[in-house]
Enzyme design. Sequence first.
Site, PDB file in Angstrom:
ATOM      1  N   GLU A   1      -6.788 -12.843  21.090  1.00  0.00           N
ATOM      2  CA  GLU A   1      -6.620 -13.629  20.013  1.00  0.00           C
ATOM      3  C   GLU A   1      -7.596 -14.780  19.950  1.00  0.00           C
ATOM      4  O   GLU A   1      -7.643 -15.659  18.919  1.00  0.00           O
ATOM      5  CB  GLU A   1      -5.120 -14.023  19.960  1.00  0.00           C
ATOM      6  CG  GLU A   1      -4.831 -14.866  21.098  1.00  0.00           C
ATOM      7  CD  GLU A   1      -3.289 -14.999  21.097  1.00  0.00           C
ATOM      8  OE1 GLU A   1      -2.600 -14.440  20.487  1.00  0.00           O
ATOM      9  OE2 GLU A   1      -2.867 -15.989  21.942  1.00  0.00           O
TER      10      GLU A   1
ATOM     11  N   ASN B   1       4.481 -25.062  25.750  1.00  0.00           N
ATOM     12  CA  ASN B   1       3.563 -24.947  24.395  1.00  0.00           C
ATOM     13  C   ASN B   1       4.212 -23.968  23.706  1.00  0.00           C
ATOM     14  O   ASN B   1       4.895 -24.333  22.631  1.00  0.00           O
ATOM     15  CB  ASN B   1       2.002 -24.328  24.933  1.00  0.00           C
ATOM     16  CG  ASN B   1       1.295 -25.325  25.652  1.00  0.00           C
ATOM     17  OD1 ASN B   1       1.256 -26.563  25.254  1.00  0.00           O
ATOM     18  ND2 ASN B   1       0.580 -24.792  26.617  1.00  0.00           N
TER      19      ASN B   1
END
Length: 505
Positions: free
Chosen positions: A295, A385
């Site tokens: 990604e 996160n």
Amino acid sequence: MATTDRIQNSYLRSKVMSADDAASLIKSGDTVGMSGFTGSGYPKALPQALAGQIEAAHKAGDPFKIGLWTGASTGPELDGALAKADAIKYRLPYNSDPIEREKINRGEMEYFDLHLSHVAPMVWEGFFGNLDVAVIEVTGVKEDGSLIPATSIGNNKTWIDCADKVILEVNDWHDERMEGMHDIYYGTALPPNRVPIPMVHANDRIGQRTLRCDPHKVVGIIKTDLPDKNAPFPPLDDVSKTIAGHLMEFLKWEVQKGRLTNKLLPLQSGVGNVANAVLAGLRDSPFHDLMAYTEVIQDGMMDLIDDGKMLCASSTAFGMSDKAAIRFREKLDFYRDKIILRPQEISNHPEVIRRLGTISMNGMIEADIFGNINSTHVMGSRIMNGIGGSGDFTRNAYLSCFVSPSIAKKGDISTIVPHVSHADHITQDVQVIVTEQGLADLRGLSPKRRAELIIANCSHPDYKPQLEDYYERAKKNALGLHTPMLPSEALSWHQRFLEKKTMRA
């Protein structure tokens, strides 16, 4: 080339306006989908203008806030500026901005953390409500109104398709030679109309080079010349190099056993120093003709491409240091046919990941002795996160690996604990755990054998006796012996840290 030359559609050229004028088109209560994945390809002028307008509204007593959707984390001009202005009511799907993190953990901002591959289909299904405005950074606008993407794709296709209104930032900083690197697939559909994604190799191209956009949805265009900002990577340390060394030896063993060849399988790597150390380790390895299906393309993957070790890297975004970004621009013609950027619903799609047989390598906050992984929460409550794409790859990979130093906070936290304080990846999905102490191959092992191997191979010497003591007592006193656990002590290490600032007994 001047930015105006990049807007080749005459109708859209008439939509050029200032960032302040474009920002004024966003109203309080709007849900806004913005481009950006890591510090790449995110709008930079409009979010700052909007933040200024929202700060002024707050001073006037107007509780102006928006819902914010992105591809993943973004840069300081977007998440940082809007968080500082207290402009965000609701955020998805991933964040790494420190101001936002504090607001989320103080309960001042609603945050929905989900697998990145799930975002686009759930938006299409309407679960998150209406998308009022899309704000997308692009490299240029073609004569037919289609858009040349920038350094990330993320959820841009979905935002443009679903939003009522579109605002573009045409950024002259991006090199126009990037056109052709992107592969935008428009063949996804919701059930019962889904069809197989026609990809069998990591370097297959299955879509088109540009994003479709109805010109009449575009209500404003901003011209910019502003750089992406990715956080710099610190120099590789000995711990990261040691972790990488253990993983390299494991991959060599897999080749020796005939389960892999020296071409390995497509690689997925999370973002960070350990991930880059693993990629650096591949440079001096016997592996060759590598592919990446991931990604984020980091410095380490570009190094492998430069060396001829990696033939192609497929992702949804770049995550390059400033130095690597300069190199990318200087050698863009060389990289063009070796890098493919796709929408994140394709880069992270479970069907494709399973078909290609990726080798996933992701970081973790902690692992427990049975192989559950916590990727997102500190001490069970504070979001760090988000899960990002690690879940998309972990459950569907040919090999799922998690890497981390065995201790944190100068040794006051053990990465290996009796039980994780938050579980993102369960034991059935986790195959390999690696710290600088060693590697645990968990495939085919019962919970007790997993515990013994993780304690022996992955725990730090300062904490190994504590783990051994807990495990031995659990075997004697647990309700059952399949997964020996002491509920009253399972999270006692975290409680000890909260009270005494150390997990040491």
